[in-house]
Write an enzyme that holds these catalytic residues in place. Structure first.
Site, mmCIF file in Angstrom:
data_model
loop_
_atom_site.group_PDB
_atom_site.id
_atom_site.type_symbol
_atom_site.label_atom_id
_atom_site.label_comp_id
_atom_site.label_asym_id
_atom_site.label_seq_id
_atom_site.Cartn_x
_atom_site.Cartn_y
_atom_site.Cartn_z
ATOM 1 N N ASN A 37 40.338 42.608 39.775
ATOM 2 C CA ASN A 37 39.319 41.965 39.012
ATOM 3 C C ASN A 37 38.556 42.721 37.999
ATOM 4 O O ASN A 37 38.307 43.874 38.249
ATOM 5 C CB ASN A 37 38.193 41.246 39.868
ATOM 6 N N HIS A 122 31.881 30.864 52.275
ATOM 7 C CA HIS A 122 30.753 31.330 51.654
ATOM 8 C C HIS A 122 29.459 30.494 51.446
ATOM 9 O O HIS A 122 29.755 29.675 50.895
ATOM 10 C CB HIS A 122 30.902 31.858 50.411
ATOM 11 N N ARG A 147 29.852 33.024 55.931
ATOM 12 C CA ARG A 147 29.312 34.392 55.505
ATOM 13 C C ARG A 147 28.017 33.657 54.708
ATOM 14 O O ARG A 147 27.959 32.620 54.037
ATOM 15 C CB ARG A 147 30.017 34.814 54.575
ATOM 16 N N TYR A 159 23.874 40.019 43.853
ATOM 17 C CA TYR A 159 25.367 39.571 44.344
ATOM 18 C C TYR A 159 25.356 38.660 45.270
ATOM 19 O O TYR A 159 24.596 38.398 46.311
ATOM 20 C CB TYR A 159 25.978 41.032 44.902
ATOM 21 N N ASP A 210 27.551 40.138 53.876
ATOM 22 C CA ASP A 210 28.106 41.200 52.670
ATOM 23 C C ASP A 210 26.952 41.709 52.229
ATOM 24 O O ASP A 210 26.196 41.311 51.441
ATOM 25 C CB ASP A 210 28.956 40.563 51.644
ATOM 26 N N HIS A 212 27.761 44.626 50.404
ATOM 27 C CA HIS A 212 28.272 44.985 49.345
ATOM 28 C C HIS A 212 27.745 46.362 48.642
ATOM 29 O O HIS A 212 27.657 46.475 47.615
ATOM 30 C CB HIS A 212 27.903 43.917 47.975
ATOM 31 N N GLU A 236 29.198 43.581 56.456
ATOM 32 C CA GLU A 236 30.078 43.928 55.357
ATOM 33 C C GLU A 236 29.867 44.921 54.546
ATOM 34 O O GLU A 236 28.529 44.895 54.025
ATOM 35 C CB GLU A 236 30.921 42.754 54.889
ATOM 36 N N GLU A 262 37.450 46.213 51.418
ATOM 37 C CA GLU A 262 37.941 45.312 50.305
ATOM 38 C C GLU A 262 38.454 46.225 49.172
ATOM 39 O O GLU A 262 39.203 45.780 48.394
ATOM 40 C CB GLU A 262 37.230 44.151 49.935
ATOM 41 N N ARG A 283 38.873 45.560 56.291
ATOM 42 C CA ARG A 283 38.982 44.209 55.320
ATOM 43 C C ARG A 283 40.202 44.582 54.317
ATOM 44 O O ARG A 283 40.049 43.834 52.968
ATOM 45 C CB ARG A 283 37.642 43.811 54.891
ATOM 46 N N HIS A 312 40.175 40.481 52.921
ATOM 47 C CA HIS A 312 39.315 40.175 51.679
ATOM 48 C C HIS A 312 40.167 38.936 51.173
ATOM 49 O O HIS A 312 41.388 38.861 51.212
ATOM 50 C CB HIS A 312 39.304 41.159 50.684
ATOM 51 N N ASP A 316 39.172 36.060 43.309
ATOM 52 C CA ASP A 316 39.912 36.894 42.378
ATOM 53 C C ASP A 316 41.129 37.306 43.024
ATOM 54 O O ASP A 316 42.126 37.988 42.300
ATOM 55 C CB ASP A 316 39.109 37.871 41.791
ATOM 56 N N GLU A 339 38.839 35.962 55.198
ATOM 57 C CA GLU A 339 38.135 35.280 54.265
ATOM 58 C C GLU A 339 38.707 34.194 53.406
ATOM 59 O O GLU A 339 39.796 34.505 53.170
ATOM 60 C CB GLU A 339 37.534 36.324 53.224
ATOM 61 N N TRP A 402 26.557 47.896 42.904
ATOM 62 C CA TRP A 402 26.534 46.517 42.743
ATOM 63 C C TRP A 402 26.717 45.485 43.918
ATOM 64 O O TRP A 402 27.422 45.843 44.609
ATOM 65 C CB TRP A 402 27.417 45.961 41.602
#
Ligand code: GCO
Ligand code: MG
Length: 402
Positions: A37, A122, A147, A159, A210, A212, A236, A262, A283, A312, A316, A339, A402
């Site tokens: 991605n 999600h 999630r 995010y 998550d 992130h 996560e 991921e 993951r 993951h 994407d 996921e 991020w």
């Protein structure tokens, strides 16, 4: 049998996907996902310029040897671009092997270890009230694991909160958009979200979150501890994972399970995390961790250390990756969760597939090979559109994860 042709197809049916198609002299073809991605064309060029020329004339049955040839032969090891390109070749060769054998790929991996692959969806929304509605939507669809992500009061965007709830696509502009971040606001808010969700849905539903990569180890330890009353299945990516020993600190403080991986591309990215039992779920996924061949190696190592898989599966990762992931998931002994973010109707039309969702489980295809293909005519109707992932800054303007 020889490889006679291979081509890279870049298509944007709502979001960008890179797909490798390998053709043999017997007319058998195989597909592999090569999507990274925000960096799609780097992998496309790696495949076109450096990999496809060495594939022509090779025996497609020699999957392990081809993997080693591309990994050791590049001299420059690891890295997401290289490993995504290798993954695409590896996945396509497993597809071909399955078709030649007349068997779904999971049969070549040892056959079924379970009846279905438990997936998580999600639920995301700006407010806690709205996220409760989203969770119930997934429960109504039959999901057993959800999630949960919400906005953070005081932060304009963050995010995990989508404009289109079902089809979250974070790569939302040709140049990166910016989010603002406050760790204090986030840590104060998240426990109250899970208090409401657990109270509303009771003890049976698996809940995940998550982070992130946005915390430090001691902050993640505090978050994990504050979430313990709500029995999460996992927290996560609590911290960026380049410093694997940093996870020791999280472990000393909380029993909230940890899931990571991921963004990892090889077994070496998680070797310490696994062998020191610093995580509970790994993951890594087919497309970014060297294909079915290398992912199996990671999951086999994990099995020795009580670590389960949790691949993951964001939007994407194309349906080609999802099809391949399900063959791995259904066959390995230490599967944890998969996921599953649904793709749009346009994406599903470009990638016809026969895996299916029922009752909270995904079921791999029973067709020979992976059970997925790319409709090249449909793909050609959606030309590549540049899109990059957002970035994140602290309120004072400092760059942050991020
Ligand atoms: C997830 C991921 C994704 C990533 C995305 C980046 O757990 O699904 O964190 O949402 O951000 O895959 O391309
Ligand atoms: Mg994630």
């Amino acid at each position: 049998m020889r490889i006679t042709d291979a081509r890279v197809i870049v298509s944007c049916p709502g979001r960008n996907f890179v797909t490798l198609k390998i053709v043999t002299d017997d007319g058998v073809t195989g597909v592999g996902d090569a999507t990274l991605n925000g960096r799609e064309l780097a992998v496309a060029a790696y495949l076109t310029e450096h990999v496809i020329p060495v594939l022509i004339g090779r025996d497609p049955a020699r999957i392990e040897d081809t993997w080693q040839y591309l990994y050791k032969g590049a001299y420059w090891r690891r890295g997401p671009v290289t490993m995504t390109a290798i993954a695409a070749v590896d996945t396509a060769l497993w597809d071909i092997k399955g078709k030649v054998a007349g068997l779904p790929v999971y049969q070549l991996l040892g056959g079924r270890s379970r009846d279905g692959v438990t997936v998580y969806g999600h639920a995301n929304a700006e407010t806690v009230d709205d996220v409760l509605t989203e969770v119930s939507h997934y429960v109504d669809l039959g999901y057993r694991a959800v999630r949960v992500q919400t906005g953070v009061p005081g932060l304009a965007s963050t995010y995990g909160v989508a404009h289109d709830r079902m089809f979250y696509e974070p790569a939302d502009a040709a140049l990166p958009t910016e989010n603002a971040w406050s760790t204090e606001a986030y840590l104060d808010h998240v426990p109250s979200v899970f208090a409401r969700v657990r109270a509303e849905f009771g003890p049976g539903l698996k809940l995940l979150h998550d982070v992130h990569h946005r915390l430090t180890p001691i902050e993640a330890a505090r978050l994990g501890k504050s979430l313990e009353p709500y029995s999460l299945t996992w927290m996560e990516d609590p911290v960026p994972a380049e410093l694997q020993e940093g996870f020791r600190l999280i472990r000393q403080h909380t029993t909230t399970p940890v899931a990571v991986g991921e963004v990892f591309s090889t077994i070496w990215d998680c070797q310490q995390l696994i062998t020191e039992q610093l995580i509970d779920y790994i993951r890594t996924t087919v497309v970014h961790a060297g294909g079915i061949t290398h992912l199996r190696r990671i999951f086999d190592l994990a099995a020795l250390y009580h670590v389960r898989s949790g691949s993951h599966g964001a939007t994407d990762l194309s349906p080609v990756c999802m099809a391949a992931a399900l063959h791995v998931d259904v066959s390995i002994p230490n599967f944890g969760l998969q996921e599953y973010m649904r793709h749009t109707a346009e994406t599903d039309a470009v990638f016809p597939h026969t895996y299916r969702f029922a009752d909270g489980y995904l079921h791999p295809s029973e067709e020979p090979g992976l059970g997925v293909d790319i409709d090249e005519e449909a793909a050609a109707r959606y030309p590549y559109a540049p899109a990059q992932l957002p970035i994140n800054r602290l309120l004072d303007g400092t760059m942050h994860s991020w």
